[in-house]
Scaffold this motif. Structure first.
Motif, PDB file in Angstrom:
ATOM      1  N   LYS A  82      13.172  -0.767  -4.225  1.00  0.00           N
ATOM      2  CA  LYS A  82      13.334  -1.792  -4.950  1.00  0.00           C
ATOM      3  C   LYS A  82      12.050  -2.492  -5.098  1.00  0.00           C
ATOM      4  O   LYS A  82      11.384  -2.776  -3.879  1.00  0.00           O
ATOM      5  CB  LYS A  82      14.486  -2.861  -4.245  1.00  0.00           C
ATOM      6  CG  LYS A  82      14.621  -3.937  -5.424  1.00  0.00           C
ATOM      7  CD  LYS A  82      16.057  -4.896  -4.884  1.00  0.00           C
ATOM      8  CE  LYS A  82      16.251  -6.052  -5.874  1.00  0.00           C
ATOM      9  NZ  LYS A  82      17.471  -7.015  -5.423  1.00  0.00           N
ATOM     10  N   GLN A  83      11.765  -3.006  -6.295  1.00  0.00           N
ATOM     11  CA  GLN A  83      10.362  -3.810  -6.457  1.00  0.00           C
ATOM     12  C   GLN A  83      10.321  -5.269  -6.327  1.00  0.00           C
ATOM     13  O   GLN A  83      11.524  -5.963  -6.946  1.00  0.00           O
ATOM     14  CB  GLN A  83       9.694  -3.364  -7.758  1.00  0.00           C
ATOM     15  CG  GLN A  83       9.591  -1.881  -7.962  1.00  0.00           C
ATOM     16  CD  GLN A  83       8.742  -1.486  -9.314  1.00  0.00           C
ATOM     17  OE1 GLN A  83       8.017  -2.482  -9.919  1.00  0.00           O
ATOM     18  NE2 GLN A  83       8.549  -0.435  -9.533  1.00  0.00           N
ATOM     19  N   TYR A  84       9.540  -5.831  -5.713  1.00  0.00           N
ATOM     20  CA  TYR A  84       9.263  -7.343  -5.423  1.00  0.00           C
ATOM     21  C   TYR A  84       8.048  -7.746  -5.558  1.00  0.00           C
ATOM     22  O   TYR A  84       7.176  -6.867  -5.261  1.00  0.00           O
ATOM     23  CB  TYR A  84       9.774  -7.635  -3.955  1.00  0.00           C
ATOM     24  CG  TYR A  84      11.202  -7.308  -3.517  1.00  0.00           C
ATOM     25  CD1 TYR A  84      12.253  -8.122  -3.809  1.00  0.00           C
ATOM     26  CD2 TYR A  84      11.270  -6.303  -2.547  1.00  0.00           C
ATOM     27  CE1 TYR A  84      13.393  -7.594  -3.616  1.00  0.00           C
ATOM     28  CE2 TYR A  84      12.575  -5.828  -2.209  1.00  0.00           C
ATOM     29  CZ  TYR A  84      13.799  -6.528  -2.494  1.00  0.00           C
ATOM     30  OH  TYR A  84      14.942  -5.973  -2.401  1.00  0.00           O
ATOM     31  N   ALA A  85       7.854  -8.732  -6.407  1.00  0.00           N
ATOM     32  CA  ALA A  85       6.605  -9.447  -6.480  1.00  0.00           C
ATOM     33  C   ALA A  85       6.117 -10.410  -5.630  1.00  0.00           C
ATOM     34  O   ALA A  85       4.980 -10.820  -5.547  1.00  0.00           O
ATOM     35  CB  ALA A  85       6.327  -9.854  -8.025  1.00  0.00           C
ATOM     36  N   ASP A  86       7.169 -10.978  -5.165  1.00  0.00           N
ATOM     37  CA  ASP A  86       7.035 -12.298  -4.220  1.00  0.00           C
ATOM     38  C   ASP A  86       7.020 -11.799  -2.672  1.00  0.00           C
ATOM     39  O   ASP A  86       8.075 -11.133  -2.502  1.00  0.00           O
ATOM     40  CB  ASP A  86       8.070 -13.185  -4.290  1.00  0.00           C
ATOM     41  CG  ASP A  86       7.991 -14.433  -3.493  1.00  0.00           C
ATOM     42  OD1 ASP A  86       7.121 -14.517  -2.745  1.00  0.00           O
ATOM     43  OD2 ASP A  86       8.817 -15.381  -3.472  1.00  0.00           O
ATOM     44  N   LEU A  87       6.125 -11.598  -1.891  1.00  0.00           N
ATOM     45  CA  LEU A  87       6.090 -10.983  -0.568  1.00  0.00           C
ATOM     46  C   LEU A  87       6.991 -11.771   0.257  1.00  0.00           C
ATOM     47  O   LEU A  87       7.417 -11.390   1.329  1.00  0.00           O
ATOM     48  CB  LEU A  87       4.547 -10.944  -0.384  1.00  0.00           C
ATOM     49  CG  LEU A  87       3.545  -9.980  -0.875  1.00  0.00           C
ATOM     50  CD1 LEU A  87       2.285 -10.206  -0.273  1.00  0.00           C
ATOM     51  CD2 LEU A  87       4.003  -8.895  -1.005  1.00  0.00           C
ATOM     52  N   ASN A 146       0.987  -1.273  -0.161  1.00  0.00           N
ATOM     53  CA  ASN A 146       0.011   0.101  -0.047  1.00  0.00           C
ATOM     54  C   ASN A 146       0.696   1.130  -0.124  1.00  0.00           C
ATOM     55  O   ASN A 146       0.189   2.488  -0.207  1.00  0.00           O
ATOM     56  CB  ASN A 146      -0.927  -0.030   1.204  1.00  0.00           C
ATOM     57  CG  ASN A 146      -2.064  -0.926   0.997  1.00  0.00           C
ATOM     58  OD1 ASN A 146      -2.955  -0.634   0.196  1.00  0.00           O
ATOM     59  ND2 ASN A 146      -2.045  -2.081   1.768  1.00  0.00           N
ATOM     60  N   TYR A 147       1.898   1.304   0.310  1.00  0.00           N
ATOM     61  CA  TYR A 147       2.908   2.360   0.626  1.00  0.00           C
ATOM     62  C   TYR A 147       4.328   2.176   0.015  1.00  0.00           C
ATOM     63  O   TYR A 147       4.936   3.391   0.221  1.00  0.00           O
ATOM     64  CB  TYR A 147       2.847   3.195   1.918  1.00  0.00           C
ATOM     65  CG  TYR A 147       1.466   3.412   2.290  1.00  0.00           C
ATOM     66  CD1 TYR A 147       1.025   4.731   2.004  1.00  0.00           C
ATOM     67  CD2 TYR A 147       0.613   2.682   3.032  1.00  0.00           C
ATOM     68  CE1 TYR A 147      -0.416   5.094   2.535  1.00  0.00           C
ATOM     69  CE2 TYR A 147      -0.680   3.010   3.560  1.00  0.00           C
ATOM     70  CZ  TYR A 147      -1.035   4.180   2.911  1.00  0.00           C
ATOM     71  OH  TYR A 147      -2.586   4.651   3.400  1.00  0.00           O
ATOM     72  N   GLY A 148       4.744   0.938  -0.297  1.00  0.00           N
ATOM     73  CA  GLY A 148       5.772   0.647  -0.709  1.00  0.00           C
ATOM     74  C   GLY A 148       6.007   0.538  -2.463  1.00  0.00           C
ATOM     75  O   GLY A 148       4.962   0.645  -2.940  1.00  0.00           O
ATOM     76  N   PRO A 149       6.894   0.271  -3.063  1.00  0.00           N
ATOM     77  CA  PRO A 149       7.163   0.010  -4.419  1.00  0.00           C
ATOM     78  C   PRO A 149       6.782  -1.419  -4.852  1.00  0.00           C
ATOM     79  O   PRO A 149       7.521  -1.845  -5.824  1.00  0.00           O
ATOM     80  CB  PRO A 149       8.819   0.294  -4.532  1.00  0.00           C
ATOM     81  CG  PRO A 149       9.448  -0.343  -3.316  1.00  0.00           C
ATOM     82  CD  PRO A 149       8.240  -0.003  -2.237  1.00  0.00           C
ATOM     83  N   CYS A 150       5.630  -1.969  -4.460  1.00  0.00           N
ATOM     84  CA  CYS A 150       5.464  -3.287  -4.784  1.00  0.00           C
ATOM     85  C   CYS A 150       5.311  -3.375  -6.251  1.00  0.00           C
ATOM     86  O   CYS A 150       4.555  -2.897  -6.862  1.00  0.00           O
ATOM     87  CB  CYS A 150       4.027  -3.496  -4.073  1.00  0.00           C
ATOM     88  SG  CYS A 150       3.627  -5.564  -4.303  1.00  0.00           S
ATOM     89  N   ALA A 151       5.678  -4.603  -6.758  1.00  0.00           N
ATOM     90  CA  ALA A 151       5.819  -4.785  -7.958  1.00  0.00           C
ATOM     91  C   ALA A 151       4.388  -5.175  -8.585  1.00  0.00           C
ATOM     92  O   ALA A 151       3.927  -5.015  -9.921  1.00  0.00           O
ATOM     93  CB  ALA A 151       6.959  -5.894  -8.615  1.00  0.00           C
ATOM     94  N   LEU A 152       3.649  -5.622  -7.646  1.00  0.00           N
ATOM     95  CA  LEU A 152       2.506  -6.647  -7.876  1.00  0.00           C
ATOM     96  C   LEU A 152       1.448  -5.370  -8.537  1.00  0.00           C
ATOM     97  O   LEU A 152       0.366  -5.559  -9.080  1.00  0.00           O
ATOM     98  CB  LEU A 152       1.653  -6.950  -6.689  1.00  0.00           C
ATOM     99  CG  LEU A 152       2.382  -8.477  -6.395  1.00  0.00           C
ATOM    100  CD1 LEU A 152       2.114  -8.990  -4.789  1.00  0.00           C
ATOM    101  CD2 LEU A 152       2.354  -9.519  -7.219  1.00  0.00           C
ATOM    102  N   ASN A 153       1.522  -4.014  -7.940  1.00  0.00           N
ATOM    103  CA  ASN A 153       0.369  -3.048  -8.354  1.00  0.00           C
ATOM    104  C   ASN A 153       1.245  -2.145  -9.315  1.00  0.00           C
ATOM    105  O   ASN A 153       0.968  -1.082  -9.400  1.00  0.00           O
ATOM    106  CB  ASN A 153      -0.102  -2.416  -7.166  1.00  0.00           C
ATOM    107  CG  ASN A 153       0.901  -1.817  -6.173  1.00  0.00           C
ATOM    108  OD1 ASN A 153       2.036  -1.254  -6.587  1.00  0.00           O
ATOM    109  ND2 ASN A 153       0.458  -1.582  -5.098  1.00  0.00           N
TER     110      ASN A 153
END
Length: 478
Positions: A398-403, A337-344
């Motif tokens: 850094k973006q991660y798709a795997d939590l 919700n507030y980080g650079p998550c690759a999922l969104n």
């Protein structure tokens, strides 16, 4: 051959000559860096020979990744308060001594954005979602002796916060007094004489009081300071921007599905429920166990921000493993919700694009003055976290798709946004003559890396900083 793995303390270890062998790995004499860790290599006082490099680097990578995977678990074990994530009470700076500025440079301006200090929980539900299920169970005779004890503690906590929801606590005030004092002591040149301090807060009272506590501390250290302080809806477009369009993109159904699966994997509450209730059928059929577990954990986490911390705890409800698993779920939620998550698409950090643009533009204006002083801003963690990620401080962009990668890669929210968390940009100019303006970034009063070529240590050219981030902001499309 000896390998000693220790946590890297920013720029404690430096070397003039650095050779790159792998991404994020540097060989400096017999000191090898891997991300936030250092492996000190000692081999009979001989240089690092080429025939050992391939094997050594393989061992290095496996060892460092293993340690990274255990870092959060171990840190939470050492200090269970870290499991509170955004409820973690401000720990103060880890780095006691800052890196000296390049020769001939002195600090002369500070641009800052900080979160309010420790507070009570925001609303009635934060307390009642634990209190009411326990009260109902007690009335039906469904609590164990331990459950009854927990109910009494929850009552005390709830009563202390009555009509104080979201308000700054005494500890929160003290945190900002300390931050203001250390800012003055570390950079006395900035606050010397009759200089100007421009301070702004969001319109929330805990933020205003945090600002006032910091300003009072600064004024006590230098009564000559010319302080202007304000809190107005006029500035909320950047001080606490609510980007509704971006918010709708943070947790679409497909991302929510991934997050729910992650939580289901790490949800552990059966033991806690059996500890509190004397009838398993009751809590399984009549209690929202996951919700109760969450709110008990929330109360336990925020207790450290109140004066009740001196004589009460709720952490005895949970095992170390349960604290860690609860933290994993919270950490992942904040990352999405507030980080650079690759999922969104990594969009959340751009919620602070207005704030960063204002910080850059105001700095450009202030840097034209010979003695500009400081610009201080007081707001919320929902601004600090995305700002840190937007600035890519310490690789938090850094973006991660795997939590599951978050813990293994060291993306730990408690390092970013405890109560009172803050970002400070410290600007330096040459004592004499002309030269580049330099900037150093601090996160929670500790030096950080930026995605730029450093002049030396944590010091970067302001022109490089401005050009890089203005280009990044200008390239963003809504």
């Amino acid at each position: 051959m000896i390998f000693l793995l220790v946590r890297r303390n920013k720029y404690t270890f430096r070397c003039k000559t650095t050779h790159y062998y792998e991404k994020n790995i540097y060989l400096c004499g017999r000191i090898i860096y891997y991300n936030k860790y250092i492996i000190i290599y000692i081999m009979n006082k001989r240089p690092f020979s080429s025939r050992y490099r391939v094997v050594f680097l393989s061992v290095l990578l496996m060892s460092a990744l293993t340690v990274c995977a255990q870092k959060a678990r171990q840190e939470i074990k050492e200090n269970i308060y870290r499991s509170g994530s955004n409820y973690y009470a401000y720990p103060g700076p880890i780095q006691e001594q800052l890196t000296k500025a390049p020769k001939g440079y002195v600090p002369y301006y500070i641009s800052h954005y900080g979160r309010h200090g420790s507070r009570h929980l925001i609303n009635n539900g934060d307390y009642d979602n634990a209190y009411k299920p326990l009260m109902r169970a007690d009335s039906l005779g469904k609590l164990t002796a331990f459950g009854k004890d927990i109910l009494q503690r929850v009552k005390v906590i709830r009563n202390e916060a009555n009509l104080r929801h979201g308000e700054l606590t005494l500890l929160g005030a003290q945190q900002h007094q300390g931050i203001g004092r250390r800012m003055y002591e570390r950079f006395p040149e900035v606050f010397k004489g009759k200089t100007n301090i421009d301070a702004k807060s969001t319109v929330v009272i805990r933020c205003i009081l945090s600002m006032e506590n910091a300003l009072q501390e600064l004024k006590s250290l230098n009564p000559l300071l010319q302080i202007r302080h304000d809190a107005s809806e006029h500035d909320m477009w950047y001080m606490n921007f609510n980007d509704k369009k971006l918010n709708r993109k943070k947790m679409p159904k497909e991302v929510e599905k991934v997050y729910d699966a992650f939580c289901e994997k790490h949800e552990k509450h059966d033991r806690v429920m059996n500890l509190i209730f004397n009838d398993p059928n009751y809590w399984k059929n009549e209690v929202n166990a996951q919700n109760l577990n969450y709110h008990l954990f929330k109360l336990a986490s925020n207790l450290q921000s109140t004066e009740l911390r001196h004589n009460m705890t709720l952490y005895d409800i949970f095992t170390e493993e349960e604290l860690y698993e609860n933290w994993l779920q919270t950490n992942a939620w904040w990352y999405i919700n507030y980080g650079p998550c690759a999922l969104n698409g990594g969009i959340a950090p751009y919620s602070q694009r207005n704030l960063l643009r204002v910080m850059i533009e105001e700095a450009d204006s202030c840097l034209k003055l010979s003695h500009p002083g400081a610009t201080l801003r007081y707001g919320h963690e929902v601004c600090v976290m995305p700002l840190v990620c937007l600035l890519e401080m310490n690789n938090y962009g850094k973006q991660y798709a795997d939590l599951e990668q978050l813990a293994t890669e060291g993306w730990n929210c408690y390092d970013i946004f405890p109560m009172g968390c803050n970002v400070q940009l410290i600007f330096y100019k040459p004592k004499k003559g002309k030269g580049d303006i330099l900037v150093k970034a601090l996160l929670n009063e500790n030096e950080t890396t930026l995605p730029l070529k450093a002049v030396s240590g944590p010091y970067y050219k302001w022109n490089d900083f401005r050009n890089y981030f203005m280009r990044k902001l200008n390239n963003y499309t809504e």
